[in-house]
Design a protein around this motif. Structure first.
Motif, PDB file in Angstrom:
ATOM      1  N   PHE A  48       1.005  -1.104  -0.164  1.00  0.00           N
ATOM      2  CA  PHE A  48       0.033  -0.059   0.140  1.00  0.00           C
ATOM      3  C   PHE A  48       0.862   1.215   0.093  1.00  0.00           C
ATOM      4  O   PHE A  48       1.529   1.421   1.015  1.00  0.00           O
ATOM      5  CB  PHE A  48      -1.029   0.110   1.299  1.00  0.00           C
ATOM      6  CG  PHE A  48      -2.031   1.109   1.168  1.00  0.00           C
ATOM      7  CD1 PHE A  48      -3.239   0.442   0.395  1.00  0.00           C
ATOM      8  CD2 PHE A  48      -2.006   2.281   1.252  1.00  0.00           C
ATOM      9  CE1 PHE A  48      -4.192   1.499   0.322  1.00  0.00           C
ATOM     10  CE2 PHE A  48      -2.971   3.133   1.214  1.00  0.00           C
ATOM     11  CZ  PHE A  48      -4.113   3.038   0.448  1.00  0.00           C
ATOM     12  N   ILE A  49       0.746   1.923  -0.917  1.00  0.00           N
ATOM     13  CA  ILE A  49       1.546   3.285  -1.229  1.00  0.00           C
ATOM     14  C   ILE A  49       0.879   4.550  -0.505  1.00  0.00           C
ATOM     15  O   ILE A  49      -0.142   4.820  -0.866  1.00  0.00           O
ATOM     16  CB  ILE A  49       1.896   3.398  -2.651  1.00  0.00           C
ATOM     17  CG1 ILE A  49       2.427   2.202  -3.540  1.00  0.00           C
ATOM     18  CG2 ILE A  49       2.924   4.753  -2.845  1.00  0.00           C
ATOM     19  CD1 ILE A  49       3.623   1.774  -2.891  1.00  0.00           C
ATOM     20  N   LEU A  50       1.731   5.099   0.293  1.00  0.00           N
ATOM     21  CA  LEU A  50       1.249   6.217   0.976  1.00  0.00           C
ATOM     22  C   LEU A  50       2.520   7.315   0.637  1.00  0.00           C
ATOM     23  O   LEU A  50       3.453   7.202   1.256  1.00  0.00           O
ATOM     24  CB  LEU A  50       1.133   6.478   2.380  1.00  0.00           C
ATOM     25  CG  LEU A  50      -0.069   5.764   2.963  1.00  0.00           C
ATOM     26  CD1 LEU A  50      -0.157   5.735   4.661  1.00  0.00           C
ATOM     27  CD2 LEU A  50      -1.382   6.674   2.529  1.00  0.00           C
ATOM     28  N   ASP A  51       2.103   8.386  -0.463  1.00  0.00           N
ATOM     29  CA  ASP A  51       3.410   9.062  -0.965  1.00  0.00           C
ATOM     30  C   ASP A  51       2.436  10.413  -0.762  1.00  0.00           C
ATOM     31  O   ASP A  51       1.650  10.899  -1.226  1.00  0.00           O
ATOM     32  CB  ASP A  51       3.330   8.932  -2.530  1.00  0.00           C
ATOM     33  CG  ASP A  51       4.328   9.585  -3.072  1.00  0.00           C
ATOM     34  OD1 ASP A  51       4.713  10.496  -2.629  1.00  0.00           O
ATOM     35  OD2 ASP A  51       4.774   9.389  -4.287  1.00  0.00           O
ATOM     36  N   GLY A  52       3.307  11.202   0.182  1.00  0.00           N
ATOM     37  CA  GLY A  52       2.737  12.638   0.557  1.00  0.00           C
ATOM     38  C   GLY A  52       3.901  13.485   0.207  1.00  0.00           C
ATOM     39  O   GLY A  52       4.827  13.447   0.677  1.00  0.00           O
ATOM     40  N   ASP A  53       3.479  14.363  -0.771  1.00  0.00           N
ATOM     41  CA  ASP A  53       4.557  15.597  -1.038  1.00  0.00           C
ATOM     42  C   ASP A  53       3.857  16.855  -0.688  1.00  0.00           C
ATOM     43  O   ASP A  53       3.033  17.276  -1.251  1.00  0.00           O
ATOM     44  CB  ASP A  53       4.533  15.442  -2.726  1.00  0.00           C
ATOM     45  CG  ASP A  53       5.611  16.498  -3.224  1.00  0.00           C
ATOM     46  OD1 ASP A  53       6.287  17.439  -2.488  1.00  0.00           O
ATOM     47  OD2 ASP A  53       5.902  16.579  -4.433  1.00  0.00           O
ATOM     48  N   VAL A  54       4.650  17.424   0.186  1.00  0.00           N
ATOM     49  CA  VAL A  54       4.130  18.750   0.957  1.00  0.00           C
ATOM     50  C   VAL A  54       5.184  19.846   0.607  1.00  0.00           C
ATOM     51  O   VAL A  54       6.378  19.702   0.661  1.00  0.00           O
ATOM     52  CB  VAL A  54       4.052  18.555   2.569  1.00  0.00           C
ATOM     53  CG1 VAL A  54       5.554  18.151   3.190  1.00  0.00           C
ATOM     54  CG2 VAL A  54       3.274  20.025   3.091  1.00  0.00           C
ATOM     55  N   ALA A  55       4.529  20.812   0.157  1.00  0.00           N
ATOM     56  CA  ALA A  55       5.545  22.053  -0.404  1.00  0.00           C
ATOM     57  C   ALA A  55       4.849  23.507  -0.311  1.00  0.00           C
ATOM     58  O   ALA A  55       3.906  23.680   0.087  1.00  0.00           O
ATOM     59  CB  ALA A  55       5.610  21.795  -1.794  1.00  0.00           C
ATOM     60  N   LEU A  56       5.974  24.367  -0.039  1.00  0.00           N
ATOM     61  CA  LEU A  56       5.420  25.891  -0.057  1.00  0.00           C
ATOM     62  C   LEU A  56       6.026  26.435  -1.436  1.00  0.00           C
ATOM     63  O   LEU A  56       7.453  26.446  -1.491  1.00  0.00           O
ATOM     64  CB  LEU A  56       6.100  26.346   1.265  1.00  0.00           C
ATOM     65  CG  LEU A  56       5.761  27.931   1.601  1.00  0.00           C
ATOM     66  CD1 LEU A  56       4.366  28.113   1.616  1.00  0.00           C
ATOM     67  CD2 LEU A  56       6.425  28.529   2.865  1.00  0.00           C
ATOM     68  N   SER A  57       5.287  27.090  -2.009  1.00  0.00           N
ATOM     69  CA  SER A  57       5.512  27.686  -3.156  1.00  0.00           C
ATOM     70  C   SER A  57       5.674  29.403  -2.988  1.00  0.00           C
ATOM     71  O   SER A  57       4.763  29.961  -3.101  1.00  0.00           O
ATOM     72  CB  SER A  57       4.904  27.430  -4.466  1.00  0.00           C
ATOM     73  OG  SER A  57       4.783  26.470  -4.961  1.00  0.00           O
ATOM     74  N   ALA A  58       6.733  29.778  -2.327  1.00  0.00           N
ATOM     75  CA  ALA A  58       6.979  31.133  -1.879  1.00  0.00           C
ATOM     76  C   ALA A  58       8.582  31.453  -2.015  1.00  0.00           C
ATOM     77  O   ALA A  58       9.247  30.573  -1.529  1.00  0.00           O
ATOM     78  CB  ALA A  58       6.431  31.463  -0.678  1.00  0.00           C
ATOM     79  N   SER A  59       8.846  32.572  -2.184  1.00  0.00           N
ATOM     80  CA  SER A  59      10.133  33.194  -2.189  1.00  0.00           C
ATOM     81  C   SER A  59      10.484  33.255  -0.600  1.00  0.00           C
ATOM     82  O   SER A  59      10.319  33.856   0.091  1.00  0.00           O
ATOM     83  CB  SER A  59      10.330  34.556  -2.584  1.00  0.00           C
ATOM     84  OG  SER A  59      11.731  35.066  -2.668  1.00  0.00           O
ATOM     85  N   ILE A  60      11.453  32.198  -0.499  1.00  0.00           N
ATOM     86  CA  ILE A  60      12.116  32.047   1.130  1.00  0.00           C
ATOM     87  C   ILE A  60      13.648  32.528   0.970  1.00  0.00           C
ATOM     88  O   ILE A  60      14.221  31.782   0.244  1.00  0.00           O
ATOM     89  CB  ILE A  60      11.792  30.762   1.155  1.00  0.00           C
ATOM     90  CG1 ILE A  60      10.517  30.300   1.211  1.00  0.00           C
ATOM     91  CG2 ILE A  60      12.347  30.526   2.989  1.00  0.00           C
ATOM     92  CD1 ILE A  60       9.388  30.948   2.361  1.00  0.00           C
TER      93      ILE A  60
END
Length: 264
Positions: free
Chosen positions: A213-225
Motif C-alpha cells: 500500500f503506497i502512501l506518498d505525500g509531497d508537501v510544499a510551499l511555493s513562495a520566495s524564501i
C-alpha cells in the motif's frame, strides 16, 4: 482527524522507501555553463561518486498569433548527480533546483543534518537570491507480509479516506486490479499537499510481486524564501508530513510497525 497534531514515533519496521527534499531557485546559469568543481569538492566526503547527464525538458507553451498556443522547444539541462559510497544517499543539482534524497531514513533530525550540510555549501558557493519552492516528500510502501498482517485487509490498516472502493463491504480487494487516490489539497500557511495512495507494486513487481500500500505525500510551499529561513520552513513541512502519515493509518498498523515515541 486527518491533519491533527500527532505524537512523533520512530518505527522498528518502518515502511519508508524514500525521502526527498527539493528546493527550487531562480536559474543560476553558472551551474549549467561549467563543471561544478568547487561544489563537487565541498560535498565529496559524503557524496564521492559523481556523474552528469543531459536531460530533455518539456517544451514551453506560450500564446502565439491569434491566441493560438505556441510550442517552443527547450534546450536540454545538465543534471549533476552525487551519490554516497553505499548509494543510499543522492544529491541532484541543476540550474533550477537542488535535491537530497535517501533510501535509509531514520529520523527527521538525521535527515535535516545531512540536508543542512549540503545547503550550507551550496549557498556559500552559488549565492542563490532565494528559494522559490521548498518541498518535502515521504514515500511509504506498506507490506502486510513483512509486518505479519497477511490475515488483514487494507480496510483494517488504512483509514477509509485513503482506500476508496476497497473500504466497501461488498468489494473483494483480490478482484480489484487498480484503485488509487490522487489529491492536491491546500493546507494552512500556504502549504500544499499532494497525495498518492493505493495498492501498487514496487518497480513493477519485477523483484517483489507482493502488492504494497503506497502512501506518498509531497508537501510544499511555493513562495520566495530567504536562505536563512529555509530550516524553519522545512520544520513546518515535516510537521505536516507527520500529520499526513498518522492520519492515514489505523492503530493495528501503527502497533505492528514497532513504535517508539520520539522525545522532542
Amino acid at each position: 482527524m486527518l491533519f491533527s497534531e500527532y505524537e512523533r514515533f520512530q518505527y522498528a519496521r518502518s515502511p519508508l522507501v524514500e525521502v526527498i527534499c527539493q528546493l527550487r531557485f531562480p536559474t543560476i546559469q553558472a551551474i549549467e555553463a561549467e563543471a561544478p568543481e568547487a561544489f563537487r569538492a565541498a560535498v565529496r566526503e559524503d557524496f564521492p561518486n559523481y556523474t552528469a547527464r543531459k536531460e530533455q525538458v518539456p517544451p514551453k507553451v506560450t500564446a502565439g498569433e491569434g491566441g493560438k498556443p505556441k510550442v517552443e522547444p527547450q534546450p536540454p539541462v545538465t543534471n549533476h548527480t552525487f551519490l554516497s559510497e553505499d548509494n543510499r544517499w543522492k544529491l541532484n543539482m541543476t540550474k533550477d533546483f537542488i535535491a537530497v534524497s535517501t533510501l535509509r531514513y531514520t529520523r527527521w533530525e538525521d535527515f535535516a543534518h545531512h540536508l543542512d550540510k549540503v545547503l550550507a555549501k551550496f549557498i556559500q558557493i552559488y549565492h542563490p537570491t532565494a528559494f522559490s519552492r521548498t518541498g518535502l516528500r515521504y514515500v511509504n510502501a506498506i507490506s502486510r507480509r513483512a509486518l505479519g498482517l497477511t490475515d488483514l485487509l487494507w480496510d483494517d490498516l488504512i483509514r477509509s479516506p485513503y482506500i476508496g472502493i476497497l473500504g466497501e463491504p461488498d468489494v473483494d480487494e483480490k478482484l480489484v486490479s487498480k484503485s488509487a487516490l490522487n489529491t492536491d489539497i491546500r493546507l494552512e500557511e500556504g502549504v500544499r499537499l499532494k497525495i498518492h495512495a493505493g495498492p501498487g507494486l514496487i518497480n513493477g513487481g519485477k523483484q517483489d510481486p507482493e502488492p504494497k500500500f503506497i502512501l506518498d505525500g509531497d508537501v510544499a510551499l511555493s513562495a520566495s524564501i530567504p536562505a536563512d529561513q529555509v530550516p524553519a520552513v522545512l520544520e513546518k513541512l515535516h510537521r505536516y508530513s507527520v500529520r499526513f502519515f498518522h492520519g492515514a493509518i489505523m492503530p493495528e498498523l501503527h502497533e505492528a510497525m514497532g513504535p517508539t515515541p520520539i522525545e522532542e
